[in-house]
Write an enzyme that holds these catalytic residues in place. Structure first.
Site: not given
Ligand code: V1P
Ligand code: CA
Ligand code: ZN
Length: 390
Positions: A181-183
């Site tokens: 997932h995108h941080g």
């Protein structure tokens, strides 16, 4: 004697508090703090605990967490009770703080948050006090939490708190995120500063994959006079990426970033939901491929804070994080790929009882990342790095 020797020339510290492990998000929730128990059992069975400095981490104090989070949000986390989720009069507050299916209220929530956050703060302080060169907190890495709200199973952003500690001593900190997932929470926290370079590799689909942010052209505040301009790097990927392509991409991007940015320390988020067969993920990485990114990051010899993150197939999460612990100890070649007979919960690792089970062809996801696409991504990021230099 089947222990692992301490690495030569540097120290590794392990920061954990077993009181994190028994917390339950609820019946069908994919986040299972119990995966930390399984990880620890593998590390002990391999004798790796003899090779590190072991610290029982403290709970982060309210004041420490308030260095990033809003006090009213922390007050809420501290006093809210599991039953409050069902009380209609509480509905507005639950909405305000984004409490719901992804981020439920469970027993001991504040204790859980302050314990995993304390581990990352302690780890960062060991690095800046020169008492450790590599500090590990597998219970941390909760990269989605925002200043005033929970998001994506994350309530307190331990990574932001750790980076704030590192920034007291280092002019520039680089953040690397290999969770599927995108941080977004870490990116957002440091969006307007040039003192943190954030780099996230993730599955990107604006409409159909959480959190829907992190496109290639999302690189920092657009005004060129804002110091944060170009200091967010996003590596958006499609389903099914494989070890070789991922590692090559990781080396090209991270190699260029370290060379250009010259950070005083690196924070590596090792979310294990980028492994194949993850319950929520969609990549095809093996434990060895995921670990190779950790090994490459270590080659720079820059003080390193290593945290966990996502990972929803506990047996594979624990395999990856145990293997990565051995890499950080320079002992991956001393580890028997057959999981020791003596490990607790050994049944979880059957039928192969291997630390490196091959991705079964049945569950392999079609690779939708042509080489031409990956080359475009690398080119765009190298161009971004030229802008970043000014
Ligand atoms: O997709 C969503 C939201 C819920 N919809 C309204 C959109 N949420 C995801 C959250 C994933 C969080 C990942 C955290 C991390 O990056 C760091 C720890 O790994 C989600 C998903 C999913 N398949 O993406 N929530 C759930 N599944 C979920 C399933 C069962 C029960 C509760 C949540
Ligand atoms: Ca990521
Ligand atoms: Zn994730």
């Amino acid at each position: 004697h089947n222990g692992i020797a301490r690495p030569k020339g540097y120290r590794v510290s392990w920061h954990a508090n077993p009181a994190v492990e028994p917390h339950h998000f609820g019946q069908s929730h994919p986040m299972k703090p119990w995966r930390l128990t399984l990880t620890k059992q593998l590390v002990i069975a391999y004798g790796m605990h003899h090779a590190m400095d072991l610290y029982l981490s403290r709970a982060a104090t309210f004041e420490e967490m308030a260095e990033f989070h809003k006090a009213d949000y922390l007050d809420f986390l501290k006093q809210v009770m599991p039953g409050d989720m069902e009380v209609p009069e509480q509905g507005d507050r639950m909405a305000t703080y984004n409490i719901g299916d992804d981020c439920p209220i469970f027993d001991g929530l504040y204790n859980y948050c302050s314990l995993y956050a304390g581990g990352t703060v302690d780890a960062a302080r060991k690095l800046v006090n020169n008492q450790s060169e590599i500090a590990i907190n597998w219970s941390g890495g909760l990269h989605h939490a925002k200043k005033g709200e929970a998001s994506g199973f994350c309530y307190v952003n331990d990574i932001v708190l750790g980076i704030l500690q590192l920034l007291r001593h280092h002019a520039r900190v680089m953040y690397i995120d290999i969770d599927v997932h995108h941080g977004d929470g870490v990116e957002q926290a440091f969006w307007s500063t040039d003192r943190v370079l954030t780099v996230s590799f993730h599955k990107y689909d604006k409409d159909n994959f959480f959190p829907g942010t992190g496109g290639l052209d999302s690189t920092g505040p657009s005004h060129p006079l804002n110091p944060g301009a170009h200091h967010a790097i996003n590596v958006p990927l499609n389903d099914g990426i494989e070890d070789d392509d991922y590692l090559q991409l990781f080396k090209e991007v991270i190699g260029s970033c370290v060379e250009t940015y010259n950070p005083g320390s690196i924070v590596l988020q090792c979310g294990a939901d980028s492994l194949g067969c993850d319950r929520l993920g969609c990549f095809n990485l093996n434990v060895t491929g995921h670990g190779a990114c950790v090994a490459y990051t270590k080659t720079f010899g820059i003080p390193l804070l290593v945290v966990g993150g996502g990972g929803y197939t506990p047996r594979n999460v624990s395999r990856a994080w145990a293997h990565e612990t051995s890499i950080l100890l320079d002992a991956a070649d001393k580890i028997d790929p057959n999981i020791p007979e003596t490990v607790a919960f050994r049944n979880h690792f059957g039928p192969d009882y291997s630390l490196f089970p091959p991705l079964s062809e049945m569950r392999r996801i079609e690779n939708k990342n042509p080489r031409s696409y990956l080359a475009t991504v690398v080119m765009a990021i190298k161009e971004q790095l030229r802008y970043m230099q000014g």
